[in-house]
Design an enzyme around this catalytic site. Structure first.
Site, PDB file in Angstrom:
ATOM      1  CG  HIS A   9       2.291  -1.962 -27.636  1.00  0.00           C
ATOM      2  ND1 HIS A   9       2.956  -1.868 -28.830  1.00  0.00           N
ATOM      3  CD2 HIS A   9       3.090  -1.329 -26.729  1.00  0.00           C
ATOM      4  CE1 HIS A   9       4.102  -1.212 -28.645  1.00  0.00           C
ATOM      5  NE2 HIS A   9       4.188  -0.881 -27.365  1.00  0.00           N
ATOM      6  NE  ARG A  70       4.537   1.907 -30.449  1.00  0.00           N
ATOM      7  CZ  ARG A  70       4.646   2.087 -29.140  1.00  0.00           C
ATOM      8  NH1 ARG A  70       3.732   2.812 -28.481  1.00  0.00           N
ATOM      9  NH2 ARG A  70       5.640   1.536 -28.468  1.00  0.00           N
ATOM     10  N   GLY A  89       2.801   6.907 -29.261  1.00  0.00           N
ATOM     11  CA  GLY A  89       3.797   6.614 -30.280  1.00  0.00           C
ATOM     12  C   GLY A  89       4.846   5.659 -29.735  1.00  0.00           C
ATOM     13  CD  GLU A  95      -0.045   8.973 -34.707  1.00  0.00           C
ATOM     14  OE1 GLU A  95       0.904   8.453 -35.298  1.00  0.00           O
ATOM     15  OE2 GLU A  95      -1.237   8.660 -34.923  1.00  0.00           O
ATOM     16  CE1 TYR A 105      -6.841   8.838 -38.369  1.00  0.00           C
ATOM     17  CE2 TYR A 105      -7.876   6.702 -38.697  1.00  0.00           C
ATOM     18  CZ  TYR A 105      -7.955   8.074 -38.637  1.00  0.00           C
ATOM     19  OH  TYR A 105      -9.161   8.700 -38.873  1.00  0.00           O
TER      20      TYR A 105
END
Length: 219
Positions: A9, A70, A89, A95, A105
């Site tokens: 991430h 994210r 996601g 997305e 968001y």
């Protein structure tokens, strides 16, 4: 400085905007709470002057341009100067978002269209993809068509930008080259595609079995 890091991430995509500013995608460093904190630089799209300073018209007085992300990956500007973004996601859906100044968001309360997405102020994605058919990273825009390169989904999507919607979605190279990481505009209206089949996740040594593909587009 101030962007947190993690094994996963991390975001990391960079794109110069038509306004001369640098846009940078940052992941939430596996802490969803960071994404909703506008004083934290993780889980954001950042907007930065070329010298690294904060643009005077940024919404929160710092480098944050949008939040509630994210693990944002692809960034691309269309002919109208609008910023489109691709985001990993968690386990339900990925997305494609149309980014607006100061927009929220939804992560971690909302993933795609699942969760507390009806919360006031959350901006809905323009398209979602099941993670098994997605895990899409890079995006590119050529002649008002949006191209999306997907890893777990091992395919490329093409969607026509119509107003603020994505229409006429088509799938290409499904399983042909394996995981696709990045798509970029190439000279003469073509595309570059990069594969990401070994080593990108866990630092596999001697990872050289990847390809850069040139894709010729129709008229």
């Amino acid at each position: 400085s101030g962007i947190l890091r993690n094994k996963y991430h991390n975001g990391g995509r960079l794109r110069w905007g038509p306004d001369g500013k640098l846009y940078a995608a940052t992941g939430d460093a596996q802490n969803g709470n960071y994404a909703q904190d506008t004083s934290n630089l993780s889980g954001k799209i950042l907007r930065i002057n070329p010298d690294g300073s904060v643009p005077s018209d940024n919404p929160f007085g710092n480098r944050v341009w949008s939040y509630g992300h994210r693990n944002p990956q692809g960034l691309a500007f269309d002919a109208q100067g609008r910023l489109w973004q691709q985001e990993f996601g968690n386990s339900i859906m990925d997305e494609t978002n149309l980014i607006t100044r100061g927009g929220n968001y939804g992560w971690p309360s909302c993933e795609g269209t699942s969760g507390a997405c009806g919360t006031a102020g959350f901006i809905a994605p323009k398209r979602t993809y099941p993670t098994a058919e997605g895990s899409c990273s890079g995006i590119a825009i050529v002649r008002e068509a949006l191209y999306v390169a997907c890893q777990r989904g091992t395919r490329m999507y093409r969607a026509v930008i119509s107003g603020s919607s994505l229409t006429n979605v088509q799938t290409y190279f499904n399983g042909t080259y394996g995981r696709l990481r990045t798509v970029e505009p190439a000279p003469n209206g073509a595309l570059w595609l990069t594969t990401s089949n070994t080593g990108d996740k866990d630092s596999t040594p001697n990872n050289s079995n990847e390809r850069i593909l040139r894709v010729t587009l129709g008229v």
